[in-house]
Design a protein around this motif. Sequence first.
Motif, PDB file in Angstrom:
ATOM      1  N   GLY A 114       0.809  -1.207   0.000  1.00 24.01           N
ATOM      2  CA  GLY A 114       0.000   0.000   0.000  1.00 24.01           C
ATOM      3  C   GLY A 114       0.844   1.260   0.000  1.00 24.01           C
ATOM      4  N   THR A 115       1.811   1.279   0.887  1.00 27.94           N
ATOM      5  CA  THR A 115       2.600   2.502   1.027  1.00 27.94           C
ATOM      6  C   THR A 115       3.398   2.798  -0.248  1.00 27.94           C
ATOM      7  OG1 THR A 115       3.890   3.758   2.648  1.00 27.94           O
ATOM      8  CG2 THR A 115       4.694   1.560   2.094  1.00 27.94           C
ATOM      9  N   PHE A 147      -4.037   7.653   7.560  1.00 25.37           N
ATOM     10  CA  PHE A 147      -2.952   6.673   7.527  1.00 25.37           C
ATOM     11  C   PHE A 147      -2.644   6.340   6.079  1.00 25.37           C
ATOM     12  CE2 PHE A 147      -1.100   2.411   7.495  1.00 25.37           C
ATOM     13  CZ  PHE A 147      -0.042   2.602   8.373  1.00 25.37           C
ATOM     14  N   HIS A 148      -1.374   6.480   5.699  1.00 24.91           N
ATOM     15  CA  HIS A 148      -0.998   6.183   4.319  1.00 24.91           C
ATOM     16  C   HIS A 148       0.165   5.202   4.231  1.00 24.91           C
ATOM     17  CE1 HIS A 148      -3.785   9.234   3.034  1.00 24.91           C
ATOM     18  NE2 HIS A 148      -3.160  10.174   3.704  1.00 24.91           N
ATOM     19  N   ASP A 232      -6.564   7.606  -1.388  1.00 20.09           N
ATOM     20  CA  ASP A 232      -5.903   6.415  -0.861  1.00 20.09           C
ATOM     21  C   ASP A 232      -6.999   5.400  -0.564  1.00 20.09           C
ATOM     22  OD1 ASP A 232      -4.776   4.401   0.613  1.00 20.09           O
ATOM     23  OD2 ASP A 232      -3.555   5.716   1.884  1.00 20.09           O
ATOM     24  N   GLN A 235      -7.236   0.574   1.744  1.00 16.39           N
ATOM     25  CA  GLN A 235      -8.073  -0.263   2.614  1.00 16.39           C
ATOM     26  C   GLN A 235      -9.523  -0.329   2.124  1.00 16.39           C
ATOM     27  OE1 GLN A 235      -9.115  -0.627   7.401  1.00 16.39           O
ATOM     28  NE2 GLN A 235      -7.225   0.258   6.743  1.00 16.39           N
ATOM     29  N   LYS A 261      -4.286  -3.551  -0.317  1.00 21.28           N
ATOM     30  CA  LYS A 261      -4.711  -4.630   0.577  1.00 21.28           C
ATOM     31  C   LYS A 261      -5.550  -5.742  -0.079  1.00 21.28           C
ATOM     32  CE  LYS A 261      -4.160  -2.469   5.047  1.00 21.28           C
ATOM     33  NZ  LYS A 261      -3.916  -1.035   5.129  1.00 21.28           N
TER      34      LYS A 261
HETATM   35  C1  LIG Z   1      -2.700  -0.260   5.164  1.00 24.94           C
HETATM   36  C2  LIG Z   1      -2.792   1.073   4.542  1.00 24.94           C
HETATM   37  C3  LIG Z   1      -1.686   1.650   3.885  1.00 24.94           C
HETATM   38  C4  LIG Z   1      -0.330   1.014   3.884  1.00 24.94           C
HETATM   39  O1  LIG Z   1      -0.292  -0.219   3.239  1.00 24.94           O
HETATM   40  P1  LIG Z   1       0.972  -1.184   3.465  1.00 24.94           P
HETATM   41  O2  LIG Z   1       0.691  -2.328   2.537  1.00 24.94           O
HETATM   42  O3  LIG Z   1       1.002  -1.543   4.900  1.00 24.94           O
HETATM   43  O4  LIG Z   1       2.166  -0.420   3.063  1.00 24.94           O
HETATM   44  C5  LIG Z   1      -1.873   2.859   3.250  1.00 24.94           C
HETATM   45  N1  LIG Z   1      -3.062   3.479   3.267  1.00 24.94           N
HETATM   46  C6  LIG Z   1      -4.141   2.960   3.881  1.00 24.94           C
HETATM   47  C7  LIG Z   1      -5.445   3.689   3.834  1.00 24.94           C
HETATM   48  C8  LIG Z   1      -4.042   1.748   4.560  1.00 24.94           C
HETATM   49  O5  LIG Z   1      -5.090   1.246   5.206  1.00 24.94           O
END
Ligand SMILES: *Cc1c(COP(=O)(O)O)cnc(C)c1O
Length: 409
Positions: A114-115, A147-148, A232, A235, A261
């Motif tokens: 995700g990141t 959260f990113h 973003d 999730q 995810k």
């Molecule tokens: C989990 C998440 C991330 C980060 O994903 P990773 O695979 O852990 O790097 C980024 N943004 C959101 C909204 C998330 O829920």
Amino acid sequence: MTPQAKNTAPGTEAGSNPRAALWPNYKPPAELVFTHGIGSELFSEDGTSYLDFLSGIAVTSFGHAHPHLVNALTEQATKLWHTSNVFRIPAAERLAQRLVESSFADGVYFANSGTEAVEAGLKSIRAYQAVNKHPERYRIIGFEASFHGRTMASLAAAGNPAHMKNFVHGDYGFDQAQWDDIESVKSCIDENTAGIIIEPVQGEGGIRPASKEFLKALRELCDDHGLLLMFDEVQCGIGRSGKLFAHENYSLEPDVMAIAKGLGGGFPVGACLASEAVSSTMQLGSHGSTFGGNQLAMAVADAVLDLVLEPSLLKDVNNKAKFLVTELEALTKKYPQSISSVHGLGLMLGLKCVGENTKLLLKLREHGLLVGKSGDNMIRLLPPLNVSQIELERALDIIRTVLKNSEAN
Ligand SMILES: *Cc1c(COP(=O)(O)O)cnc(C)c1O
């Protein structure tokens, strides 16, 4: 350190701490080790069955060991795993085409998490402005309680002081606005602003869907100022919200979107999607990843899309969500000393706790239901998208029993 000194370091004797060789950045519950899973169920070492309503944090969206995904992975594993982007990867071209056909986007970049997908999107915002003769526009506005992910730029974008401590120095070119407060966004905009990043439904921050008015106002603000809007959906994307992408609930489109995810169903894969205007500015050599978009990841993500794009899937998700929300809301009325409200969209639900959410989480686990926590004292429910009605009822029975017991005490 000599090998001998290592062996005699306190607390690291063989067997005393099986996690001694791992960085201490996680603290999983000691009593739980899972050996296998089937569908919505996980089995621990002693054979106990748990209902998995966490789904590895919205990752195993079709449960564990789904036959279609197992087939895709094992079949690909016997043929080809990885060649690198030095060579053409037809599976990545096909999957990108499928994502483009199912979304606002015209171009896709594949990452492993995700990141990384977020990072690619943030870079694309700056690339777009620079290529379009606005190199002075580099600042990106993020939101409180976001959260990113954990790369430096993702940390700076989210602006969580606890996560940034010791790691992010200076502002990294990010500004922070207040959630659902368009005036605070306006006050962040100046001649250096390039774009805005927001989760349409905040996950870690407390299962907060943005209001329709707020997202619409952000879209208009971006259009008026020549800024890019990035979502973003790491999730909330890939069916979790009851639509393929959460922003479809708002009838508007971003310029850039990160997903991850749910995309791999448990196989690490992320993607950044963008409009033609943006993706065309990520020119040759501007970004890259060794593993990103490799054959194994593409095979599994392609199979996940088969399942998500199944015509009845999203309708089922919405029906199950409606049932779950109705039942949970009834429980808030019955047990107001324990839970106060239900939040979220689709099968991304938050149960606001009156007492400590950790306490409720532990009790639910004791009774065989795995859930998550999130900000704002929430219990986070992220069941597999293909969870059955019987499993939903089993989970509700457990929640009901736990609430009844705790209000009786
Ligand atoms: C989990 C998440 C991330 C980060 O994903 P990773 O695979 O852990 O790097 C980024 N943004 C959101 C909204 C998330 O829920």
